[in-house]
Design a protein around this motif. Structure first.
Motif, PDB file in Angstrom:
ATOM      1  N   LYS B  89       1.063  -1.330   0.053  1.00  0.00           N
ATOM      2  CA  LYS B  89      -0.106   0.127   0.044  1.00  0.00           C
ATOM      3  C   LYS B  89       0.979   1.206  -0.201  1.00  0.00           C
ATOM      4  O   LYS B  89       1.673   1.308   0.698  1.00  0.00           O
ATOM      5  CB  LYS B  89      -0.775  -0.059   1.165  1.00  0.00           C
ATOM      6  CG  LYS B  89      -1.945   1.139   1.491  1.00  0.00           C
ATOM      7  CD  LYS B  89      -2.908   0.906   2.412  1.00  0.00           C
ATOM      8  CE  LYS B  89      -3.386   2.074   2.734  1.00  0.00           C
ATOM      9  NZ  LYS B  89      -4.236   2.199   3.777  1.00  0.00           N
ATOM     10  N   GLY B  90       0.585   2.188  -0.923  1.00  0.00           N
ATOM     11  CA  GLY B  90       1.235   3.550  -0.961  1.00  0.00           C
ATOM     12  C   GLY B  90       2.385   3.479  -1.934  1.00  0.00           C
ATOM     13  O   GLY B  90       2.998   4.554  -2.239  1.00  0.00           O
ATOM     14  N   VAL B 144      -3.930   1.507  -3.069  1.00  0.00           N
ATOM     15  CA  VAL B 144      -4.838   2.035  -1.944  1.00  0.00           C
ATOM     16  C   VAL B 144      -4.963   0.803  -0.996  1.00  0.00           C
ATOM     17  O   VAL B 144      -5.238   0.973   0.268  1.00  0.00           O
ATOM     18  CB  VAL B 144      -5.915   2.741  -2.328  1.00  0.00           C
ATOM     19  CG1 VAL B 144      -5.695   4.097  -2.737  1.00  0.00           C
ATOM     20  CG2 VAL B 144      -6.809   2.117  -3.392  1.00  0.00           C
ATOM     21  N   ASP B 158      -4.302  11.609  -5.588  1.00  0.00           N
ATOM     22  CA  ASP B 158      -3.896  11.516  -4.134  1.00  0.00           C
ATOM     23  C   ASP B 158      -5.026  11.677  -3.368  1.00  0.00           C
ATOM     24  O   ASP B 158      -6.107  11.954  -3.803  1.00  0.00           O
ATOM     25  CB  ASP B 158      -2.543  12.190  -3.795  1.00  0.00           C
ATOM     26  CG  ASP B 158      -3.010  13.778  -4.100  1.00  0.00           C
ATOM     27  OD1 ASP B 158      -2.272  14.629  -3.755  1.00  0.00           O
ATOM     28  OD2 ASP B 158      -4.173  14.067  -4.138  1.00  0.00           O
ATOM     29  N   SER B 159      -4.882  11.766  -2.101  1.00  0.00           N
ATOM     30  CA  SER B 159      -6.023  11.773  -1.181  1.00  0.00           C
ATOM     31  C   SER B 159      -6.691  13.332  -1.192  1.00  0.00           C
ATOM     32  O   SER B 159      -7.818  13.361  -0.855  1.00  0.00           O
ATOM     33  CB  SER B 159      -5.239  11.703   0.172  1.00  0.00           C
ATOM     34  OG  SER B 159      -4.219  12.491   0.620  1.00  0.00           O
ATOM     35  N   CYS B 160      -5.862  14.256  -1.811  1.00  0.00           N
ATOM     36  CA  CYS B 160      -6.586  15.373  -2.052  1.00  0.00           C
ATOM     37  C   CYS B 160      -7.390  15.490  -3.311  1.00  0.00           C
ATOM     38  O   CYS B 160      -8.042  16.419  -3.610  1.00  0.00           O
ATOM     39  CB  CYS B 160      -5.733  16.553  -2.185  1.00  0.00           C
ATOM     40  SG  CYS B 160      -4.729  16.773  -0.457  1.00  0.00           S
TER      41      CYS B 160
END
Lengths: 146, 251
Positions: B89-90, B144, B158-160
């Motif tokens: 993950k990541g 993810v 990305d998370s944003c």
């Protein structure tokens, strides 16, 4: 709705029946007959990813201007990793101040158009130099001269 | 390397747990047990043992910042070499789109199964505005969900919600495979190889943590040179590398 909720039964009998039902249900629940295990404190956390171990750079790179967008990204992402705050802290403006001022100049006129009646609209079109000026002279009723 | 192997063999003969600090930088083999500094000073039975599962050199990183006084947060890991990638993950990886079924793409990342990528996981993608992704395209994205029980899932935002360089990788260029250790070496800060490469000619590189590298330069010949140099970097010493770069710079 179970059978003890029928109308006509006293509230007391209802309560008794409810309790009996609960007893039956909880007895049927299974539970482990083991002694309580103490939770062991462990200081060790296992991690799969190498990101924590090594400070790796961002994976996309461009050299000598081959892809300018990627070069911008490189600077952005690598500075995020190192957490170096930009000393200038100037927010990059998308629109410069001068452009904003120019826009606002014309904006007043364009919004003003909204509130102008149809007859006065013709006056706006005459003044087309790039500046739109609101109409100042208002047409009044002229009394016919005898 | 032979010295390190001899030392490891000796200690294995004793077969007792060694302090992790003394083993730093040396080769460790699967089955060895290590003791953390805390367990040395304070005699405590945690019940957790630290067993090595891969062979390689033991590395350590001090926690940066040092805000916690107790020094918790240092990382130990085994620097091993392998070619097979296991989704984590990541991680940012390069994948190849193999199938398009309904709302998701199946992306081959070199793991045991293809990862799934939803068409909404691109910047600015909506149900009406679908991203332009075809079978056979190269995708740069991050995981993810990636564990041994579930199919890996990746996204290109990305998370944003911003792309940050992820998404479909452009036309042309060459994709080739290297070992995972080389990728980590190349992506280390202050990597000399990359600095020297960058001086040769204009180029673009994308590194995937799954061992895949995509390069693009102005001509096909330059691209092929890049690919060959990067693949050979693994087995060359620093001197040989400098020789090759100087020869390339001349021509």
């Amino acid at each position: 709705m179970t059978w003890f909720m029928q109308r006509g039964l006293d509230s007391e009998t209802k309560k008794q029946l409810e309790e009996e039902e609960k007893k039956i249900i909880s007895e049927e629940h299974w539970y482990l007959d083991l002694p309580e295990l103490k939770e062991k404190e462990s200081f060790i956390i296992e991690e799969q990813s190498f990101l924590l171990c090594e400070d790796l750079l961002y994976g996309r790179m461009s050299f000598r201007g081959f892809n300018p967008e990627v070069e911008k990204l490189m600077i952005q992402m690598n500075s995020k990793n190192k957490a170096e705050e930009v000393e200038d802290e100037t927010v990059e403006l998308d629109v410069s101040d001068e452009e904003m001022a120019r826009r606002y100049e014309t904006l007043v006129g364009t919004i003003g158009k909204k509130f102008v009646k149809k007859r006065d609209r013709a006056n706006y079109e005459e003044d087309e130099n790039g500046d739109v000026q609101p109409v100042k002279t208002k047409k009044m009723f002229l009394k016919p001269q005898d | 390397m032979t010295e390190a192997a001899a030392v490891a063999a000796e200690s294995l003969a004793g077969s007792k747990a060694r302090a992790a600090r003394t083993v730093l930088g040396q080769v460790v083999l699967p089955g060895e047990e290590l003791l953390l500094p805390e367990q040395e000073d304070v005699v405590r039975r945690c019940g957790d043992r630290l067993l090595v599962t891969k062979c390689g050199r033991l590395r350590h990183k001090e926690p940066s910042g040092g805000s916690s006084g107790s020094g918790g947060g240092g990382v130990y890991w085994v620097d091993s070499q392998q070619k097979r990638y296991v989704p984590v993950k990541g991680d940012h990886v390069i994948g190849i789109v193999t199938a398009k079924s309904g709302d998701i793409f199946k992306v081959d990342v070199g793991g045991s199964e293809p990862a799934s990528l939803s068409y909404l996981a691109f910047e600015g993608a909506t149900k009406r505005n679908r991203p332009n992704v075809q079978v056979g395209d190269l995708i740069y994205g991050q995981f993810v969900v990636a564990n041994k029980d579930m199919e890996p899932e990746m996204v290109c935002i990305d998370s944003c919600g911003r792309a940050n360089g992820m998404g479909v990788i452009g036309q042309d260029g060459l994709l080739f495979k290297v070992t995972l250790g080389l990728i980590r070496k190349l992506l280390a800060p202050n990597c000399e190889i990359l600095q020297e490469l960058g001086k040769l000619y204009p180029l673009e590189i994308v590194f995937g943590m799954n061992g895949r590298i995509w390069v693009k330069a102005k001509t096909i010949q330059q691209t092929l040179i890049l690919a060959n140099v990067l693949e050979a970097c693994e087995h060359m010493t620093a001197d040989q590398r400098k020789q090759i770069f100087s020869r390339l710079a001349e021509s």
